[in-house]
Design a protein around this motif. Structure first.
Motif, mmCIF file in Angstrom:
data_model
loop_
_atom_site.group_PDB
_atom_site.id
_atom_site.type_symbol
_atom_site.label_atom_id
_atom_site.label_comp_id
_atom_site.label_asym_id
_atom_site.label_seq_id
_atom_site.Cartn_x
_atom_site.Cartn_y
_atom_site.Cartn_z
ATOM 1 N N MET A 1 0.817 -1.190 0.000
ATOM 2 C CA MET A 1 0.000 0.000 0.000
ATOM 3 C C MET A 1 0.871 1.269 0.000
ATOM 4 O O MET A 1 0.481 2.325 0.450
ATOM 5 N N THR A 2 2.088 1.133 -0.466
ATOM 6 C CA THR A 2 2.969 2.291 -0.589
ATOM 7 C C THR A 2 2.404 3.217 -1.665
ATOM 8 O O THR A 2 2.035 2.766 -2.737
ATOM 9 N N SER A 3 2.348 4.473 -1.345
ATOM 10 C CA SER A 3 1.807 5.390 -2.345
ATOM 11 C C SER A 3 2.913 5.809 -3.294
ATOM 12 O O SER A 3 4.088 5.842 -2.951
ATOM 13 N N GLN A 13 4.343 15.125 3.156
ATOM 14 C CA GLN A 13 3.603 13.889 2.984
ATOM 15 C C GLN A 13 4.520 12.808 2.400
ATOM 16 O O GLN A 13 4.461 11.638 2.791
ATOM 17 N N ARG A 20 6.961 5.831 6.913
ATOM 18 C CA ARG A 20 5.962 4.785 7.144
ATOM 19 C C ARG A 20 6.396 3.475 6.489
ATOM 20 O O ARG A 20 6.296 2.401 7.078
ATOM 21 N N ASN A 60 -0.310 11.600 14.032
ATOM 22 C CA ASN A 60 -1.759 11.650 13.845
ATOM 23 C C ASN A 60 -2.329 10.308 13.448
ATOM 24 O O ASN A 60 -3.459 9.982 13.759
ATOM 25 N N GLU A 61 -1.537 9.536 12.724
ATOM 26 C CA GLU A 61 -2.000 8.206 12.318
ATOM 27 C C GLU A 61 -1.880 7.192 13.448
ATOM 28 O O GLU A 61 -2.325 6.062 13.310
ATOM 29 N N PHE A 77 3.338 -1.510 20.044
ATOM 30 C CA PHE A 77 1.985 -2.027 19.980
ATOM 31 C C PHE A 77 1.989 -3.480 20.419
ATOM 32 O O PHE A 77 2.272 -4.379 19.635
ATOM 33 N N ARG B 199 -7.594 2.608 14.033
ATOM 34 C CA ARG B 199 -6.518 3.594 14.081
ATOM 35 C C ARG B 199 -6.868 4.741 13.153
ATOM 36 O O ARG B 199 -7.829 4.660 12.391
ATOM 37 N N MET B 200 -6.083 5.806 13.202
ATOM 38 C CA MET B 200 -6.300 6.909 12.278
ATOM 39 C C MET B 200 -5.820 6.489 10.885
ATOM 40 O O MET B 200 -4.909 5.687 10.750
ATOM 41 N N PRO B 201 -6.465 7.007 9.844
ATOM 42 C CA PRO B 201 -6.100 6.607 8.484
ATOM 43 C C PRO B 201 -4.798 7.267 8.024
ATOM 44 O O PRO B 201 -4.421 8.329 8.514
ATOM 45 N N SER B 202 -4.125 6.639 7.064
ATOM 46 C CA SER B 202 -3.055 7.332 6.347
ATOM 47 C C SER B 202 -3.718 8.299 5.367
ATOM 48 O O SER B 202 -4.923 8.239 5.129
ATOM 49 N N ALA B 203 -2.927 9.202 4.787
ATOM 50 C CA ALA B 203 -3.474 10.172 3.828
ATOM 51 C C ALA B 203 -4.129 9.441 2.648
ATOM 52 O O ALA B 203 -5.202 9.829 2.178
ATOM 53 N N ASP B 204 -3.491 8.373 2.178
ATOM 54 C CA ASP B 204 -4.047 7.563 1.076
ATOM 55 C C ASP B 204 -5.421 6.996 1.419
ATOM 56 O O ASP B 204 -6.348 7.036 0.613
#
Lengths: 252, 252
Positions: A1-3, A13, A20, A60-61, A77, B199-204
């Motif tokens: 899921m790497t952008s 970003q 990430r 934030n994530e 975690f 969890r919080m989402p990534s920007a994607d």
């Protein structure tokens, strides 16, 4: 899921994406310190604000957390595995074991902020329990603290006419807890429904669970039904999402 | 869970609490516009920044959302009820019905971004499926859009040696979908495990699900097991938490 490194994506970003990816690949493990603002400024030739924003994205994530004066670290975690169905099996509480002990395994689970009181049911609770509005219910609240970190708080509501003067009205409900007592009263639960939602915490909830920034809560509302089909307990739980994996195992 | 108006609490927090209480009491319903900055400044005799912060708190909690130029509105929450266990019952897919149709009820559920391809399993997937690392798997990706709003995307992975050249390798898997085809291949799922995290989402992810600010994602990883005990599918789902209530119904 790497952008993809789209050129339209802001710089901070892209830096966050790179960090990430490195975390997901295991280059930085749980508890490891991430490169600081100065490192990122040098590596990516960006301004301090851009470096700070990049680290902010990961916080934030919920992937990373800042520790005052020490830097930004990959969040450790080690979640509790909460096996939704097995933990509520009759063999568990019927044998006098605590449901909660199943979640914690070998780790130390403490209970605090215990409060047991009789109250008037609000509309939500009375309708879930099939009671007339304003009926009396026993409310049992508590918080669970794992290895010193609060992970969950919950209030369960039980109809006063079911509970009577049993040990359910006491802080210590005895072996097997509330469900074992309900069974003795002829109202043992035979069926459960759990409803799960997730959202950001209120300030109160964040404080009570000592949540770091960017950590949602999971809400579980469980209704326990007796043989008669009657709802005999509603339990509203609020969980630190970073501390839990919920597991449900079932047949096709 | 109304918090006491502690004098130590910052002003914006107290205003946010008052608004939250009003929302919970139904004074402002889903889709209603909340008082604007000017209203709050007049009512509470505070500065614009304080009014803005108060509205920001509710947005961060996911209770309210800003619409550009129009104000801040109570979020309309008409969640899908996803009945985790019933929807996967053999009677469902065994009778040629879609699992997903059970979630949506009468509402319009569209599927887009469908992608079906054969790939090398990464370590996570191969270990979940008990495959040697680097084994070939079929990956089926799609996104679900309810009433025009993306609510979930998912990729399921199935071992190539199980799938063969069945319809699982096609965009349209036919009546009853993947599980009905697996059954025809002698690998019908008899047991499921769902693991839930939040969890919080990534920007994607936020972009793909068109999430408003302060909305976490729910992750569900499901493993399907055949009679032999073998894992025949891993499905990784990412859900808009504001669009779903997950429900699990089971016996004690």
């Amino acid at each position: 899921m790497t952008s993809q490194g789209s050129t339209r994506q802001p710089k901070y970003q892209r830096i966050a994406d790179a960090l990430r990816t490195a975390i997901q690949a295991g280059e930085y493990g749980p508890g490891d310190r991430l490169p600081g603002e100065n490192d990122l400024m040098a590596t990516y030739e960006v301004a301090r604000m851009t470096a700070r924003q990049a680290l902010g994205v990961l916080q934030n994530e919920g992937i990373a957390e800042a520790r005052k004066g020490a830097g930004v670290f990959v969040r450790a975690f080690k979640p509790l595995r909460r096996r939704g169905i097995q933990r509520l099996a009759h063999e568990q509480w019927g044998a006098g074991r605590s449901i909660w002990s199943d979640d914690a395994g070998d780790r130390e689970l403490a209970v605090d902020q215990i409060e047991v009181r009789e109250v008037e049911a609000d509309n939500r609770i009375s309708s879930a329990l099939g009671l007339p509005s304003g009926a009396q219910v026993w409310a049992r609240s508590r918080r669970f603290v794992l290895d010193g970190k609060p992970v969950l708080f919950a209030t369960s509501y039980l109809p006063s006419d079911v509970v009577g003067d049993s040990a359910i009205t006491q802080v210590d409900t005895g072996p097997g807890g509330t469900y074992a007592r309900l069974a003795e009263l002829g109202h043992g639960p035979v069926h459960f429904r759990e409803e799960i939602r997730s959202r950001m915490p209120s300030a109160d909830e964040a404080e009570r669970l000592v949540l770091s920034m960017g950590t949602p809560v999971i809400q579980i509302v469980r209704t326990a039904f007796a043989e008669s089909g009657r709802g005999v307990e509603v339990n509203e739980m609020t969980l630190d999402s970073a501390s839990y994996v919920l597991e449900y195992d079932f047949d096709a």
